[in-house]
Design a protein around this motif. Sequence first.
Motif, PDB file in Angstrom:
ATOM      1  N   LYS A 142       0.812  -1.213   0.000  1.00 55.98           N
ATOM      2  CA  LYS A 142       0.000   0.000   0.000  1.00 55.98           C
ATOM      3  C   LYS A 142       0.852   1.272   0.000  1.00 55.98           C
ATOM      4  N   ILE A 143       2.160   1.117  -0.039  1.00 56.24           N
ATOM      5  CA  ILE A 143       3.055   2.269  -0.014  1.00 56.24           C
ATOM      6  C   ILE A 143       3.819   2.340  -1.337  1.00 56.24           C
ATOM      7  N   ASP A 144       3.688   3.469  -2.017  1.00 61.19           N
ATOM      8  CA  ASP A 144       4.442   3.681  -3.245  1.00 61.19           C
ATOM      9  C   ASP A 144       5.940   3.682  -2.917  1.00 61.19           C
ATOM     10  N   LYS A 145       6.702   2.940  -3.683  1.00 64.01           N
ATOM     11  CA  LYS A 145       8.115   2.733  -3.361  1.00 64.01           C
ATOM     12  C   LYS A 145       8.913   4.034  -3.409  1.00 64.01           C
ATOM     13  N   GLU A 146       8.670   4.849  -4.436  1.00 64.56           N
ATOM     14  CA  GLU A 146       9.427   6.093  -4.530  1.00 64.56           C
ATOM     15  C   GLU A 146       9.021   7.058  -3.423  1.00 64.56           C
ATOM     16  N   ASP A 147       7.725   7.097  -3.098  1.00 62.46           N
ATOM     17  CA  ASP A 147       7.272   7.950  -1.996  1.00 62.46           C
ATOM     18  C   ASP A 147       7.966   7.552  -0.691  1.00 62.46           C
ATOM     19  N   TYR A 148       8.062   6.243  -0.473  1.00 62.24           N
ATOM     20  CA  TYR A 148       8.709   5.747   0.747  1.00 62.24           C
ATOM     21  C   TYR A 148      10.177   6.166   0.811  1.00 62.24           C
ATOM     22  N   LEU A 150      11.774   8.572  -0.746  1.00 59.91           N
ATOM     23  CA  LEU A 150      11.941  10.017  -0.586  1.00 59.91           C
ATOM     24  C   LEU A 150      11.560  10.459   0.820  1.00 59.91           C
ATOM     25  N   ALA A 151      10.507   9.863   1.376  1.00 58.63           N
ATOM     26  CA  ALA A 151      10.098  10.205   2.741  1.00 58.63           C
ATOM     27  C   ALA A 151      11.162   9.790   3.743  1.00 58.63           C
ATOM     28  N   MET A 152      11.777   8.641   3.531  1.00 63.86           N
ATOM     29  CA  MET A 152      12.841   8.197   4.425  1.00 63.86           C
ATOM     30  C   MET A 152      14.067   9.106   4.303  1.00 63.86           C
ATOM     31  N   GLU A 153      14.348   9.560   3.092  1.00 62.13           N
ATOM     32  CA  GLU A 153      15.483  10.454   2.898  1.00 62.13           C
ATOM     33  C   GLU A 153      15.264  11.761   3.665  1.00 62.13           C
ATOM     34  N   ARG A 154      14.024  12.239   3.698  1.00 60.36           N
ATOM     35  CA  ARG A 154      13.719  13.507   4.366  1.00 60.36           C
ATOM     36  C   ARG A 154      13.390  13.347   5.843  1.00 60.36           C
ATOM     37  N   SER A 155      13.194  12.112   6.304  1.00 63.22           N
ATOM     38  CA  SER A 155      12.665  11.862   7.645  1.00 63.22           C
ATOM     39  C   SER A 155      13.501  12.432   8.797  1.00 63.22           C
ATOM     40  N   PRO A 156      14.831  12.516   8.695  1.00 64.55           N
ATOM     41  CA  PRO A 156      15.570  13.099   9.821  1.00 64.55           C
ATOM     42  C   PRO A 156      15.205  14.566  10.091  1.00 64.55           C
ATOM     43  N   ILE A 157      14.714  15.250   9.063  1.00 62.08           N
ATOM     44  CA  ILE A 157      14.326  16.652   9.208  1.00 62.08           C
ATOM     45  C   ILE A 157      12.820  16.788   9.385  1.00 62.08           C
ATOM     46  N   ARG A 158      12.074  15.950   8.661  1.00 64.94           N
ATOM     47  CA  ARG A 158      10.618  16.045   8.655  1.00 64.94           C
ATOM     48  C   ARG A 158      10.030  14.640   8.598  1.00 64.94           C
ATOM     49  N   SER A 159       9.600  14.120   9.735  1.00 63.37           N
ATOM     50  CA  SER A 159       9.133  12.732   9.795  1.00 63.37           C
ATOM     51  C   SER A 159       7.652  12.569   9.511  1.00 63.37           C
ATOM     52  N   ILE A 160       6.922  13.672   9.321  1.00 63.10           N
ATOM     53  CA  ILE A 160       5.472  13.581   9.134  1.00 63.10           C
ATOM     54  C   ILE A 160       5.109  12.786   7.872  1.00 63.10           C
ATOM     55  N   GLU A 161       5.948  12.877   6.845  1.00 63.08           N
ATOM     56  CA  GLU A 161       5.657  12.162   5.600  1.00 63.08           C
ATOM     57  C   GLU A 161       5.732  10.655   5.795  1.00 63.08           C
ATOM     58  N   ILE A 162       6.811  10.178   6.404  1.00 67.65           N
ATOM     59  CA  ILE A 162       6.939   8.733   6.581  1.00 67.65           C
ATOM     60  C   ILE A 162       5.900   8.216   7.569  1.00 67.65           C
ATOM     61  N   ASP A 185      11.110  -6.461  -0.856  1.00 65.32           N
ATOM     62  CA  ASP A 185      11.283  -6.241  -2.285  1.00 65.32           C
ATOM     63  C   ASP A 185      12.463  -5.315  -2.553  1.00 65.32           C
ATOM     64  N   ALA A 186      13.221  -5.641  -3.573  1.00 65.59           N
ATOM     65  CA  ALA A 186      14.452  -4.899  -3.864  1.00 65.59           C
ATOM     66  C   ALA A 186      14.185  -3.425  -4.127  1.00 65.59           C
ATOM     67  N   SER A 187      13.033  -3.104  -4.702  1.00 66.98           N
ATOM     68  CA  SER A 187      12.784  -1.716  -5.074  1.00 66.98           C
ATOM     69  C   SER A 187      12.564  -0.805  -3.882  1.00 66.98           C
ATOM     70  N   TYR A 188      12.446  -1.379  -2.674  1.00 66.49           N
ATOM     71  CA  TYR A 188      12.353  -0.548  -1.481  1.00 66.49           C
ATOM     72  C   TYR A 188      13.735  -0.226  -0.908  1.00 66.49           C
TER      73      TYR A 188
END
Length: 201
Positions: A142-148, A150-162, A185-188
Amino acid sequence: MVLENKLGLTTSSDLAREEEKISKKKALELFEQDLLRDKPPGLFSALAFIHTHLFEDIYPFAGEIRTVNLAKGNFRFAPTMYLRAALEHIDTMPQTTFDAIIDKYVEMNVAHPFREGNGRAGRLWLDHLLKHQLGQVVDWSKIDKEDYLLAMERSPIRSIEIKYLIQHALTTAVDNRQIYIKGLDASYHYEGYFTYKTEEL
């Protein structure tokens, strides 16, 4: 650069293919044999156990804290000189609510304790923690891989997305084999999405 491996593989494509195949098989052992039942959720010791089990047939450093500094893009993960202290701090972080659990997950990602395989081991660690504390796991389909990523990349500054992505993918189907394996899955994988920069110590 191809990481030192027990398989004797010398190309990144061959290593990635075999690594995914072997780690998925080992992850299913964790699930089907309930090997995490006595492992303390939310602690580094549980994550180290998961990482060892997934990668012990692939990498000589399975389950061992890394001895190189890692960065992706402009982001540097926890320096090795502070890594053990960071892991000790993460062990003490609260984990009784959803927000607290994801904050802990984000901090573990920043620590990035292993040379490779942090993403896969970390998602199994997160599911083990969510299952124990909240009676839920993540349905990664249920989680788009690219969204995940990118959200993880930004999470140290802004965790609301993840937090938003994960919260809307929670399920009580904690014993569903297909849901469990989807997180591998590898794409994650960060490993396949960014290029690591390393600094040997």
